[in-house]
Design an enzyme around this catalytic site. Structure first.
Site, PDB file in Angstrom:
ATOM      1  N   LYS A  22       8.536 -32.748  -4.732  1.00 58.31           N
ATOM      2  CA  LYS A  22       9.835 -34.337  -3.963  1.00 58.31           C
ATOM      3  C   LYS A  22      10.628 -34.426  -5.460  1.00 58.31           C
ATOM      4  O   LYS A  22      11.593 -35.128  -4.901  1.00 58.31           O
ATOM      5  CB  LYS A  22       7.836 -34.893  -4.093  1.00 58.31           C
ATOM      6  CG  LYS A  22       8.127 -36.701  -3.838  1.00 58.31           C
ATOM      7  CD  LYS A  22       7.043 -37.333  -3.448  1.00 58.31           C
ATOM      8  CE  LYS A  22       6.133 -36.217  -2.417  1.00 58.31           C
ATOM      9  NZ  LYS A  22       4.410 -37.063  -2.661  1.00 58.31           N
ATOM     10  N   ARG A  92       3.322 -40.790  -7.321  1.00 58.09           N
ATOM     11  CA  ARG A  92       3.411 -40.193  -6.657  1.00 58.09           C
ATOM     12  C   ARG A  92       2.977 -38.653  -7.068  1.00 58.09           C
ATOM     13  O   ARG A  92       4.204 -38.109  -8.079  1.00 58.09           O
ATOM     14  CB  ARG A  92       4.343 -39.819  -4.772  1.00 58.09           C
ATOM     15  CG  ARG A  92       4.615 -41.298  -4.792  1.00 58.09           C
ATOM     16  CD  ARG A  92       5.406 -42.149  -3.595  1.00 58.09           C
ATOM     17  NE  ARG A  92       5.600 -41.447  -2.726  1.00 58.09           N
ATOM     18  CZ  ARG A  92       5.771 -40.893  -1.342  1.00 58.09           C
ATOM     19  NH1 ARG A  92       7.417 -40.934  -1.705  1.00 58.09           N
ATOM     20  NH2 ARG A  92       5.205 -41.175  -0.349  1.00 58.09           N
ATOM     21  N   GLY A 101      -4.138 -31.297  -0.800  1.00 55.50           N
ATOM     22  CA  GLY A 101      -5.712 -31.839  -1.243  1.00 55.50           C
ATOM     23  C   GLY A 101      -5.097 -32.638  -2.671  1.00 55.50           C
ATOM     24  O   GLY A 101      -6.511 -32.907  -2.564  1.00 55.50           O
ATOM     25  N   MET A 103      -3.663 -35.692  -4.901  1.00 55.71           N
ATOM     26  CA  MET A 103      -3.836 -37.652  -4.751  1.00 55.71           C
ATOM     27  C   MET A 103      -1.777 -37.494  -4.293  1.00 55.71           C
ATOM     28  O   MET A 103      -1.265 -37.224  -5.133  1.00 55.71           O
ATOM     29  CB  MET A 103      -3.348 -37.930  -6.390  1.00 55.71           C
ATOM     30  CG  MET A 103      -3.211 -39.785  -6.215  1.00 55.71           C
ATOM     31  SD  MET A 103      -2.985 -40.113  -7.632  1.00 55.71           S
ATOM     32  CE  MET A 103      -1.389 -40.786  -7.477  1.00 55.71           C
ATOM     33  N   ARG A 336      11.600 -33.579   2.758  1.00 62.01           N
ATOM     34  CA  ARG A 336      11.129 -31.911   2.210  1.00 62.01           C
ATOM     35  C   ARG A 336      11.426 -31.093   3.623  1.00 62.01           C
ATOM     36  O   ARG A 336      12.052 -31.983   4.674  1.00 62.01           O
ATOM     37  CB  ARG A 336       9.054 -32.337   1.897  1.00 62.01           C
ATOM     38  CG  ARG A 336       8.593 -33.203   2.928  1.00 62.01           C
ATOM     39  CD  ARG A 336       7.562 -32.657   2.163  1.00 62.01           C
ATOM     40  NE  ARG A 336       6.454 -33.297   2.884  1.00 62.01           N
ATOM     41  CZ  ARG A 336       5.455 -34.331   2.622  1.00 62.01           C
ATOM     42  NH1 ARG A 336       4.781 -33.893   1.824  1.00 62.01           N
ATOM     43  NH2 ARG A 336       4.681 -34.579   3.772  1.00 62.01           N
ATOM     44  N   HIS A 454      -3.447 -37.550   8.387  1.00 62.68           N
ATOM     45  CA  HIS A 454      -3.448 -36.405   7.834  1.00 62.68           C
ATOM     46  C   HIS A 454      -4.032 -35.378   8.720  1.00 62.68           C
ATOM     47  O   HIS A 454      -3.789 -34.508   8.718  1.00 62.68           O
ATOM     48  CB  HIS A 454      -4.808 -36.772   7.031  1.00 62.68           C
ATOM     49  CG  HIS A 454      -5.914 -35.917   6.176  1.00 62.68           C
ATOM     50  ND1 HIS A 454      -7.250 -35.179   6.168  1.00 62.68           N
ATOM     51  CD2 HIS A 454      -5.121 -35.718   5.111  1.00 62.68           C
ATOM     52  CE1 HIS A 454      -7.343 -34.786   6.040  1.00 62.68           C
ATOM     53  NE2 HIS A 454      -6.167 -34.389   4.107  1.00 62.68           N
ATOM     54  N   ARG A 560     -11.547   5.123  11.800  1.00 67.68           N
ATOM     55  CA  ARG A 560     -13.012   4.896  11.675  1.00 67.68           C
ATOM     56  C   ARG A 560     -14.057   5.268  12.022  1.00 67.68           C
ATOM     57  O   ARG A 560     -14.556   5.223  13.328  1.00 67.68           O
ATOM     58  CB  ARG A 560     -13.898   3.849  10.180  1.00 67.68           C
ATOM     59  CG  ARG A 560     -13.080   2.462   9.506  1.00 67.68           C
ATOM     60  CD  ARG A 560     -13.877   1.769   9.276  1.00 67.68           C
ATOM     61  NE  ARG A 560     -13.366   1.591   8.253  1.00 67.68           N
ATOM     62  CZ  ARG A 560     -12.669   0.103   8.178  1.00 67.68           C
ATOM     63  NH1 ARG A 560     -12.161  -0.224   8.832  1.00 67.68           N
ATOM     64  NH2 ARG A 560     -12.144  -0.213   6.737  1.00 67.68           N
ATOM     65  N   SER A 765      -4.291   8.118   1.189  1.00 69.04           N
ATOM     66  CA  SER A 765      -4.595   6.449   1.526  1.00 69.04           C
ATOM     67  C   SER A 765      -5.233   5.426   0.613  1.00 69.04           C
ATOM     68  O   SER A 765      -6.133   6.086   0.911  1.00 69.04           O
ATOM     69  CB  SER A 765      -4.924   6.269   3.291  1.00 69.04           C
ATOM     70  OG  SER A 765      -4.788   5.172   3.475  1.00 69.04           O
ATOM     71  N   ASN A 769     -10.805  -0.993  -0.007  1.00 74.61           N
ATOM     72  CA  ASN A 769     -11.929  -2.470  -0.591  1.00 74.61           C
ATOM     73  C   ASN A 769     -13.173  -1.273  -0.786  1.00 74.61           C
ATOM     74  O   ASN A 769     -13.358  -1.967  -2.014  1.00 74.61           O
ATOM     75  CB  ASN A 769     -12.651  -1.866   1.439  1.00 74.61           C
ATOM     76  CG  ASN A 769     -12.112  -2.679   2.330  1.00 74.61           C
ATOM     77  OD1 ASN A 769     -10.919  -3.600   1.784  1.00 74.61           O
ATOM     78  ND2 ASN A 769     -12.131  -1.728   3.753  1.00 74.61           N
ATOM     79  N   ASP A 770     -13.280   0.130  -1.654  1.00 73.65           N
ATOM     80  CA  ASP A 770     -13.735   1.088  -2.322  1.00 73.65           C
ATOM     81  C   ASP A 770     -13.105   0.197  -3.963  1.00 73.65           C
ATOM     82  O   ASP A 770     -14.004   0.648  -4.722  1.00 73.65           O
ATOM     83  CB  ASP A 770     -14.427   2.432  -1.418  1.00 73.65           C
ATOM     84  CG  ASP A 770     -15.421   1.791  -1.005  1.00 73.65           C
ATOM     85  OD1 ASP A 770     -16.595   1.054  -0.727  1.00 73.65           O
ATOM     86  OD2 ASP A 770     -15.212   2.836   0.189  1.00 73.65           O
ATOM     87  N   CYS A 832      -4.685   0.903   3.534  1.00 73.30           N
ATOM     88  CA  CYS A 832      -6.005   0.368   4.558  1.00 73.30           C
ATOM     89  C   CYS A 832      -7.376   0.110   4.649  1.00 73.30           C
ATOM     90  O   CYS A 832      -7.854  -0.540   5.332  1.00 73.30           O
ATOM     91  CB  CYS A 832      -6.551   2.134   5.532  1.00 73.30           C
ATOM     92  SG  CYS A 832      -7.423   3.129   4.319  1.00 73.30           S
ATOM     93  N   TYR A 852       3.762   2.505   4.400  1.00 74.01           N
ATOM     94  CA  TYR A 852       2.659   1.580   4.840  1.00 74.01           C
ATOM     95  C   TYR A 852       2.232   1.292   4.540  1.00 74.01           C
ATOM     96  O   TYR A 852       1.277   1.880   3.838  1.00 74.01           O
ATOM     97  CB  TYR A 852       2.168   2.571   6.194  1.00 74.01           C
ATOM     98  CG  TYR A 852       1.408   4.000   6.054  1.00 74.01           C
ATOM     99  CD1 TYR A 852       0.367   2.947   6.172  1.00 74.01           C
ATOM    100  CD2 TYR A 852       2.159   4.745   5.936  1.00 74.01           C
ATOM    101  CE1 TYR A 852      -0.839   4.223   6.065  1.00 74.01           C
ATOM    102  CE2 TYR A 852       0.466   6.018   5.544  1.00 74.01           C
ATOM    103  CZ  TYR A 852      -0.809   4.865   5.862  1.00 74.01           C
ATOM    104  OH  TYR A 852      -1.810   6.126   5.658  1.00 74.01           O
TER     105      TYR A 852
HETATM  106  C1  PEP Z   1     -11.692   1.440   2.039  1.00 71.05           C
HETATM  107  O1  PEP Z   1     -12.522   1.951   1.243  1.00 71.05           O
HETATM  108  O2  PEP Z   1     -10.450   0.858   1.667  1.00 71.05           O
HETATM  109  C2  PEP Z   1     -12.052   1.314   3.097  1.00 71.05           C
HETATM  110  C3  PEP Z   1     -10.546   1.205   4.156  1.00 71.05           C
HETATM  111  O3  PEP Z   1     -12.795   2.190   3.591  1.00 71.05           O
HETATM  112  P1  PEP Z   1     -13.862   1.717   4.974  1.00 71.05           P
HETATM  113  O4  PEP Z   1     -14.015   0.610   4.509  1.00 71.05           O
HETATM  114  O5  PEP Z   1     -14.888   2.163   5.731  1.00 71.05           O
HETATM  115  O6  PEP Z   1     -15.125   1.935   3.603  1.00 71.05           O
HETATM  116 MG    MG Z   2     -14.023   3.204   1.595  1.00 74.07          MG
END
Ligand code: PEP
Ligand code: MG
Length: 877
Positions: A22, A92, A101, A103, A336, A454, A560, A765, A769-770, A832, A852
């Site tokens: 602003k 402002r 969120g 003021m 804006r 809002h 999977r 890859s 997650n793990d 992945c 990728y």
């Molecule tokens: C991971 O662990 O990131 C993964 C893609 O395998 P999964 O989620 O199946 O354990």
């Molecule tokens: Mg995994």
């Protein structure tokens, strides 16, 4: 020494980080000679200092504020706290990114018991002066002092009833004078002290309130949703007041240079005569469309249209402007880049290229990847919608279709949303407190408010479907009901809304999938031309694969295989395999599974039409496939099938139980214990590839991925089994096929030893997650239960399972990618984990040179666009 306060004439548009959006734009408008009430900006760095100094504005900053105030007074020819010609300001907030969120605005600051008389004398309008004062007391009390707004609203309603008027414009000067005293009484009752009379004290408290609002729970939640770091801070803009409530030749409004819902090129907005800004936003009086200003004030309208064009040309983007008319003189209060729906974002980006305002790269950057989400989700089934009859119609505030159960408070909707229940939040109107409930709902329906209320603005920003201003609904939030057409709907009843038409339905209407066509497809072509990172999908059935391919997936990055075994007719054979005592028994069970698995792969290769697929070998803890011991009928059946007793099966189930299955007998550990499983899966992949290649002519090169590897010898062990089996199949079928064997990097030890692992793996890859689970030591399944406290206590700003922790986990990824390349320069590198669909993570993946990303089918277009952003941003650096 740092400078903490800038007059508008000292700044410009490029100073957004310091002045906030602003402030930077007010400075820019001042520079290009537009009529802007003057003022100054207290910088975002002053906000950061405020927190560093223990929520205190230090003396140096105070001095700068006072100096800027003095200069502004000279510019405006008025004096703060003056009894004859008082200088009044608005205060402002304004962060780098606009944040609903926080003021928003305090108007008329500087008024007190004496200045109000000065204002009455100077303007010759006593009613106006007392109206301004009562508004100020209300806003200051609510926003700065956190006294409930409803205290003041009910006093106002009572006064209107007592005087027999419908609108506040019907109240006289004497009424408003009385109301001021009542409001001051409320303040004293709530705070125990008189309403502050010193304008400098009022200003200081207001600035502090803006700084505080940077850290309120709504702002923290909004930042987390939008990846805004808490270190940015907010600026504060102090600007000379101009008055839209000085009579019938004054007014105020908001307008967009293009329609924020559809993107259509036409001036779009609303205004109210004899009103202040909050009247338009609050939706209490119904505003007029901007086009009718042409009749009310033709000269002002002409000037406004010219300014709107100047601003759009200047910023080369759709502008969202606020203006005030004071005694027929136009002032610009803000401009804006306007928030818009995904559909509008695409149309505007494409149109601006056609209008030669933007290059295709610039247009690609104008569309937020996450915004595409709304276009990728279902719309109403055309047949079902034809058959349905709307029960009401409101304003089409944010497009998209939503069907769900009605909830009448943000917290109830949020609770339902968290449980996976589709919720429609039904409210009189929404407020910033409702942000979480709005986010966790499928759609938002309000009875009050206009297109810039809002609910409308926030829903568009979030990409939620919304219908607002649906006045025929009689909502009773306390009783959790709404009534329309003589019928009452209760909490949990089915409702559907269409944010594109404004229609509301009292039933659940089925929805259909979206597709990528028109402007969307054109922009995606430009995005694809700009990006270098490939985008694959995580899919394990032909339906998801086809959807992902339709959304532009360039292959499967993660199939999977355990997801292919859960169906009832398959699980029996899998259980038999797991519970076998001998290799022979296991092989017999696997022989039953092989044709099913091969059939799945054939269908997947067919759906992919020659695109690559990485098949990840079986990776769940085995007991996930077993019946619970209480399931006696299943156990008896398995026992019969295996020629053993139910007791023996129970014992086996006990033996397979693990205390920590996530760290247990899964991934390649299964193949090390039971090589027969890897053999069967290899046969299924290779036989399917050979068959589909022969039948369809696709050039299939199978990619086999061994999960959860922590040691190169472990990978080599499984790889040997795979290669031996492939050789067997080749011999049997008297044919050959190219193939690749690689691994997931999802255990920290594998990342640390990636150079060794790359001697055996042709590709990596990253299973983030793990990798996140094991790097943090947070269970994937349970962390959600305590992470919420990490956000509220500001230990974490985001969920490390959704947005890659680039500092820690990212360091491992970067290191492993480098080590992998050193061993095998042409190694293919992908990701992945869930993070593969997150735009910030995708930028990281681009920057460290991955080949990728792989994400769920509905995120594929988002990932394509995010990969393009990453490439274009890197090029521009
Ligand atoms: C991971 O662990 O990131 C993964 C893609 O395998 P999964 O989620 O199946 O354990
Ligand atoms: Mg995994």
């Amino acid at each position: 020494m740092a400078k903490y306060v800038y007059l508008f004439k000292e700044g410009n548009a490029s100073m957004r980080e310091l002045l906030g959006g602003k402030g930077a734009n007010l400075a820019e408008m001042t520079n290009i000679g537009l009529p802007v009430p003057q003022g100054f900006t207290v910088t975002t760095e002053a906000c950061t200092r405020y927190y560093e100094d223990g929520q205190n504005i230090n003396d140096d900053i105070m001095k700068e504020i006072n100096a800027a105030l003095a200069e502004t007074e000279v510019i405006c020819g008025k004096k703060f706290g003056d009894l004859e010609n008082p200088f009044l300001v608005s205060v402002r907030s304004g962060a780098r990114a606009s944040m609903p969120g926080m003021m928003d605005t305090i108007l008329n600051l500087g008024l007190n018991d004496v200045a109000v008389k000065g204002l009455a004398k100077q303007t010759g309008n006593e009613r106006f002066a007392y109206d301004s004062y009562r508004r100020f007391i209300q806003m200051f009390s609510d926003v700065v002092m956190e006294i409930k707004k409803s205290n003041f609203e009910s006093a106002l309603t009572k006064m209107k009833e007592a005087k027999g008027v419908q609108y506040d414009t019907g109240l006289t000067a004497a009424d408003l004078k009385e109301l001021v005293e009542i409001f001051k009484g409320i303040y004293k009752k709530e705070k125990g002290v008189e309403f502050p009379q010193d304008p400098k004290e009022q200003l200081l408290e207001a600035i502090k309130a803006v700084f505080r609002s940077w850290d309120n729970p709504r702002a923290i939640y909004y930042r987390r949703m939008n990846d805004i770091p808490s270190s940015w801070g907010t600026a504060v803009n102090v600007q000379a007041m101009v008055f839209g409530n000085m009579g019938e030749d004054s007014g105020t409004g908001v307008a967009f240079t293009r329609d924020p819902s559809t993107g259509e090129k036409k001036l779009y907005g609303e205004f109210l005569m004899n009103a202040q800004g909050e009247d338009v936003v609050a939706g209490i009086r119904t505003p007029q469309p901007i086009s009718s200003l042409q009749n009310t004030m033709p000269d002002v309208y002409k000037q406004f249209v010219a300014i709107a064009t100047t601003l759009e040309d200047h910023y080369r983007d759709m502008q969202d402007m606020e203006f005030t008319i004071e005694h027929a003189k136009l002032y610009m209060l803000q401009t804006r880049n306007g928030k818009r729906t995904a559909m509008a974002a695409l149309k505007i980006a494409v149109d601006l290229v056609d209008e030669k305002m933007l290059t295709t790269d610039e247009a690609v950057l104008k569309v937020e990847p996450k915004q595409l989400d709304t276009l990728l989700h279902p719309n109403f089934d055309p047949k079902a919608i034809k058959a349905a009859t709307p029960i009401a119609k409101g304003l089409p505030a944010s497009p998209g279709a939503a069907a769900g159960k009605a909830y009448f408070s943000a917290s109830a909707a949020a609770n339902a949303g968290r449980k996976g229940i589709a919720a429609i939040l039904v409210r009189e109107e929404t407020t910033p407190e409702d942000i979480e409930g709005m986010d966790l709902s499928k759609g938002i329906l309000t009875a009050r408010g206009g297109m810039t209320s809002h609910a409308a603005v926030v829903a568009r920003g979030m990409g939620r479907a919304a219908v607002v201003g649906c006045g025929v609904l009689k909502i009773n939030e306390e009783a959790k009901t709404f009534t329309v057409g003589g019928k009452t709907y209760h909490e949990g009843d089915d409702v559907s809304i269409d944010g594109s038409t404004g229609n509301v339905y009292g039933e659940a209407i089925p929805t259909v999938e979206a597709s990528v066509t028109g402007d969307f497809a054109r922009l995606m072509t430009w995005a694809d031309a700009a990006r270098t990172l490939k985008v694959r999908t995580n899919a394990d059935n032909p339906r998801d694969t086809k959807q992902a391919v339709a959304f532009g997936a360039e292959g499967i990055g993660l199939c999977r295989t355990e997801h292919m075994f859960f169906e009832a007719d398959r699980i029996a054979a899998v259980r038999e395999m797991i519970l076998s005592d001998t290799v022979e028994q296991r092989e017999a069970a696997l022989a039953k599974i092989l044709p099913m698995q091969q059939g799945d792969f054939e269908a997947m290769y067919t759906a992919l039409e020659g695109r690559p697929m990485t098949v990840r070998y079986l990776d769940p803890p085995l007991h996930e496939f077993l019946p619970a011991k209480s399931m006696t009928a299943e156990i008896a059946a398995i026992a019969k099938e295996l020629g053993t007793t139910p007791e023996a099966i129970d014992e086996k189930i006990d033996a397979l139980h693990e205390f920590n299955p996530m760290m247990g007998h899964r991934g390649c550990r299964l193949a090390v214990t039971y090589p027969e499983i890897a053999k069967m899966q290899t046969r299924a992949v290779i036989q399917a590839a050979i068959k589909v290649k022969k039948e369809k002519g696709y050039d299939i090169v199978p990619e086999i991925m061994i999960p959860l590897v922590c040691e190169v010898k472990e990978l080599k062990f499984v790889k040997n089994i795979v290669v031996e089996t492939i050789e067997e199949v080749f011999k049997e079928q008297n044919t050959e096929l190219q193939y690749h064997i690689g691994t997931m990097i999802e255990i920290p030890r594998a990342a640390l030893l990636a150079d060794e692992i790359a001697t055996e793996a042709e590709f990596f890859s990253f299973g983030t997650n793990d990798l996140t689970q094991m790097t943090f030591g947070f269970s994937r399944d349970d962390a959600g239960k305590f992470l919420e406290s990490y956000y509220t206590n500001k230990v974490f700003e985001s969920d490390p399972f959704a947005k890659l922790d680039q500092k820690g986990v990212g360091k491992l990824v970067k290191m492993a990618a480098k080590a992998g390349r050193e061993t095998r320069p042409n190694i293919k590198l992908g990701i992945c984990g869930e993070h593969g669909g997150d735009p910030a993570t995708i930028e990281f993946c681009h920057n460290i040179g991955l080949t990728y990303v792989s994400c769920s089918p509905f995120r594929v277009p988002i990932a394509r666009l995010a990969a393009a952003h990453a490439a274009i941003n890197a090029k521009m650096k």
